[in-house]
Design an enzyme around this catalytic site. Sequence first.
Site, short mmCIF file in Angstrom:
data_model
loop_
_atom_site.label_atom_id
_atom_site.label_comp_id
_atom_site.label_asym_id
_atom_site.label_seq_id
_atom_site.Cartn_x
_atom_site.Cartn_y
_atom_site.Cartn_z
N HIS A 99 -0.15 2.91 -11.93
CA HIS A 99 -0.14 4.36 -12.08
C HIS A 99 1.05 4.84 -12.90
O HIS A 99 1.10 5.99 -13.32
CB HIS A 99 -0.17 5.06 -10.71
CG HIS A 99 1.11 5.01 -9.93
ND1 HIS A 99 1.32 4.11 -8.90
CD2 HIS A 99 2.23 5.75 -10.00
CE1 HIS A 99 2.52 4.31 -8.39
NE2 HIS A 99 3.09 5.31 -9.04
N ASP A 129 -3.05 -1.46 -8.17
CA ASP A 129 -1.92 -0.66 -8.65
C ASP A 129 -0.80 -1.56 -9.16
O ASP A 129 0.37 -1.33 -8.89
CB ASP A 129 -1.40 0.28 -7.56
CG ASP A 129 -0.52 1.40 -8.13
OD1 ASP A 129 -0.61 1.64 -9.35
OD2 ASP A 129 0.25 2.01 -7.38
N SER A 205 8.55 3.93 -7.73
CA SER A 205 7.32 3.16 -7.91
C SER A 205 7.53 2.07 -8.95
O SER A 205 7.98 2.34 -10.06
CB SER A 205 6.18 4.08 -8.34
OG SER A 205 5.83 4.97 -7.32
#
Length: 457
Positions: A99, A129, A205
């Site tokens: 993402h 992901d 992230s």
Amino acid sequence: MKYLALILAFCASTLSAQEVPQSAAQMQLSFVPLVKQATPAVVSIYAKIITQERRTPLQSDPFFERFFREQAAPRPRVQNSLGSGVILSADGIVVSNYHVVGMATEITVVLSDRREFSAHVLLGDAEADLAILKIDAPEDLPFLPLRDSDSVEVGELALAIGNPFGVGQTVSSGIVSGLARSGVSGDTGRGYFIQTDAPINPGNSGGALIDMAGRLIGVNTSILTRSGGSNGIGFAIPADLIAAFVAQAEEGQTEFARPWAGVSGQLLDSDMAATLGLDRSGGIILSGLHQASPFRQAGLEVGDVIVEVGGEQVNTPSEMIYRMGVAGVEKQVEIRYLRGSQEHSTRVRLMPAPDLPSRDMRIMKEPHPFAGLTLVRINPAVLAELSLRLEIEGVAVSETGAGAARAGLRVGDVIQAINGVEMAHPDEVVDALSQGQRHLEMVVLRGTRRITMRFRG
């Protein structure tokens, strides 16, 4: 003399606090040497994504489009994405979240010493992901070694390193709070994670979760929060799955080849075990097997309880999918299962979902109102791509196009009948939609719901 002794004691304690820890026990008191060792291999990632401005649906309508002809063509928009990544090899292999970089047209990687390099995606997978990148750097780079994530235990100290909120590289500490967490990634109910209470925030992230030896145990990917900030429940993708992605990227794969189980099942809890007369709970009780399932071909049946995959215990479908993904395609894994009260073992050859019989893709053409609608015949590969139930057959929608989307169709819908005639092949759907009838009734299966749509020409 009393005060002199106190002053000397204070000075001694101050000096000792500034010394580099020399033992594992001292390491618990200071993370400085570990941080100096690990942070050069954790990078900040700045990604640009170019998208077109959204058009109003009226611009595609045959009646209204003439009113928009004088308007300028839609201009591209640039969206910026911020995240983190971890260098895994001296030649610049980097792991991050999909993402963060999956749809990027331009990626810039910034090292802790502020050096900047461009990078490109080698392999990405939205479901897991994860994305594997390659830094375009002419020199050897610092990197973190991967640890066997199955050896990680609850209670271990861990550090999370990343770039939260874009403030710069930040280190936070905590412990491993849980293992084998599943069903916490979005709405898919899939995934398999290491849980930590080390603070993780937006921008973390793709950053590193490391152990006290400076080894990567996971990549931070998501949090559970109501406020948008860290509440002490963060999740990291285990290093073993990262290693499987790196291996496929180095083989030249651009999409992750995920083994297909072709089974459906659920956790065998104590109540279900008692109902079935079993003396133990745990494991996955099979409720369905596709005809092409490798588990069926290995001899498993509905009602069997899978308890181990590749020597590791499994209790949920997510755990089994994770174990299969780590093992990789074209590999054989040992499966231990219960049939009644007897325990058995067999070996299953892991393969991608077969794209047979042919999906026979068809696309509705202009000037039909449903132009762009893409239809496919359902086979195991389509079942896996669209997350359909194993028993579903017929014709599925793989792309809607603007007209069909406005009419209410969605990707993953299964068209069962049109004007009372059952549909089994994309050609039949195209023919039925092309007859120009003034009234159209379409029966669609969406998940477990059966929907009747009526259209007037």
